[in-house]
Design a protein around this motif. Structure first.
Motif, short mmCIF file in Angstrom:
data_model
loop_
_atom_site.label_atom_id
_atom_site.label_comp_id
_atom_site.label_asym_id
_atom_site.label_seq_id
_atom_site.Cartn_x
_atom_site.Cartn_y
_atom_site.Cartn_z
N SER A 3 41.68 41.65 38.80
CA SER A 3 42.96 41.86 38.10
C SER A 3 43.86 40.63 38.28
CB SER A 3 43.65 43.13 38.58
OG SER A 3 44.05 43.01 39.92
N ARG A 4 43.83 40.00 39.45
CA ARG A 4 44.61 38.77 39.69
C ARG A 4 44.13 37.65 38.77
NH1 ARG A 4 49.18 38.98 41.13
NH2 ARG A 4 49.33 40.75 42.41
N ARG A 5 42.80 37.52 38.67
CA ARG A 5 42.23 36.48 37.82
C ARG A 5 42.62 36.74 36.36
NH1 ARG A 5 36.14 35.73 38.64
NH2 ARG A 5 36.94 35.22 40.69
N SER A 6 42.56 37.99 35.95
CA SER A 6 42.93 38.36 34.59
C SER A 6 44.40 38.06 34.33
CB SER A 6 42.63 39.85 34.37
OG SER A 6 43.06 40.24 33.10
N ARG A 11 48.74 34.96 31.82
CA ARG A 11 49.96 34.15 31.91
C ARG A 11 49.72 32.72 31.45
NH1 ARG A 11 52.88 36.35 37.42
NH2 ARG A 11 53.40 38.40 36.59
N MET A 12 48.55 32.17 31.76
CA MET A 12 48.22 30.82 31.30
C MET A 12 48.16 30.78 29.78
SD MET A 12 47.64 27.64 31.82
CE MET A 12 47.08 27.19 33.44
N ASN A 13 47.55 31.79 29.17
CA ASN A 13 47.49 31.85 27.71
C ASN A 13 48.89 32.01 27.10
OD1 ASN A 13 44.72 31.52 27.56
ND2 ASN A 13 44.31 33.72 27.63
N THR A 38 50.25 24.96 40.25
CA THR A 38 50.64 24.75 41.65
C THR A 38 51.25 26.01 42.26
OG1 THR A 38 51.04 22.40 41.27
CG2 THR A 38 52.07 23.37 43.22
N THR A 39 52.20 26.60 41.56
CA THR A 39 52.85 27.80 42.11
C THR A 39 51.86 28.95 42.21
OG1 THR A 39 53.68 28.44 39.93
CG2 THR A 39 55.18 27.21 41.35
N TRP A 40 50.96 29.06 41.24
CA TRP A 40 49.96 30.13 41.31
C TRP A 40 49.05 29.94 42.51
CZ3 TRP A 40 49.77 34.38 38.12
CH2 TRP A 40 48.74 35.27 38.39
N SER A 41 48.64 28.70 42.77
CA SER A 41 47.73 28.45 43.89
C SER A 41 48.41 28.73 45.23
CB SER A 41 47.19 27.02 43.85
OG SER A 41 48.21 26.09 44.13
#
Length: 145
Positions: A3-6, A11-13, A38-41
Motif C-alpha cells: 500500500s505504501r508503494r502504491s 502521488r508521483m503520478n 527525497t522527502t519520501w525516502s
C-alpha cells in the motif's frame, strides 16, 4: 508495504500530472521531483503533523517532545521550562532541502528559526561560500572559509 508503494506511485503520478497540466519548466519540474523523492525516502510518505492531528493535545505534546528531543536539548532552550518546551515542540516543523536548493535568500522575510539537524548547508554571498553549517559526528559544526 504494497500500500505504501502504491501510495508513492499515486502521488508521483499526481505530481507529474500537475507538472504537465501547468507546463512547468524543466528546471522547476526537476526540483519538484527531487524534493518529492527525497522527502519520501526520509519519511516513507508519512506526514507526522497530519497523522497526529486528531490525537488529544496532551498526547501530541508528549509525542512531539520525543520526536524533537534533540532540538529541544540545544543550549538555546536551556533555561526554558518543561511547559514551554512542550508548547514549542508542537510548532516544530521538519524541512528538507535537496542539494542545490536554497533555504532562504538575502532579503527574505523570516518566519521561522532554522536548526541543521542532519547534513550541512552553505552560507553564500555573491556566489562565494562564507560558511558551512551542519553536523559532524552528531555534533554542531561551523566551518568558516
Amino acid at each position: 508495504m504494497y500500500s505504501r508503494r502504491s501510495l508513492y506511485h499515486t502521488r508521483m503520478n499526481d505530481l507529474k500530472d500537475f507538472i504537465r497540466v501547468h507546463r512547468l519548466p524543466q528546471q522547476l519540474k526537476q526540483r519538484m521531483l527531487e524534493y518529492f523523492q527525497t522527502t519520501w525516502s526520509v519519511n516513507n510518505g508519512i506526514d507526522a503533523n497530519e497523522l497526529l492531528h486528531d490525537f488529544p493535545d496532551e498526547l501530541r505534546a508528549d509525542i512531539a517532545m520525543h520526536l524533537n528531543k534533540d532540538i529541544l536539548q540545544l543550549p538555546v532552550f536551556k533555561g526554558a521550562s518543561r511547559g514551554c518546551l512542550r508548547s514549542l515542540s508542537l510548532h516544530i516543523k521538519t524541512s528538507f532541502c535537496v542539494p542545490g536548493e536554497y533555504l532562504i535568500r538575502q532579503g527574505d522575510a523570516l518566519h521561522a528559526n532554522y536548526f541543521v539537524c542532519s547534513g550541512s548547508l552553505e552560507v553564500l554571498k555573491d556566489s562565494m561560500v562564507l560558511a558551512i553549517l551542519g553536523l559532524f559526528n552528531d555534533k554542531p559544526m561551523k566551518k568558516y572559509v
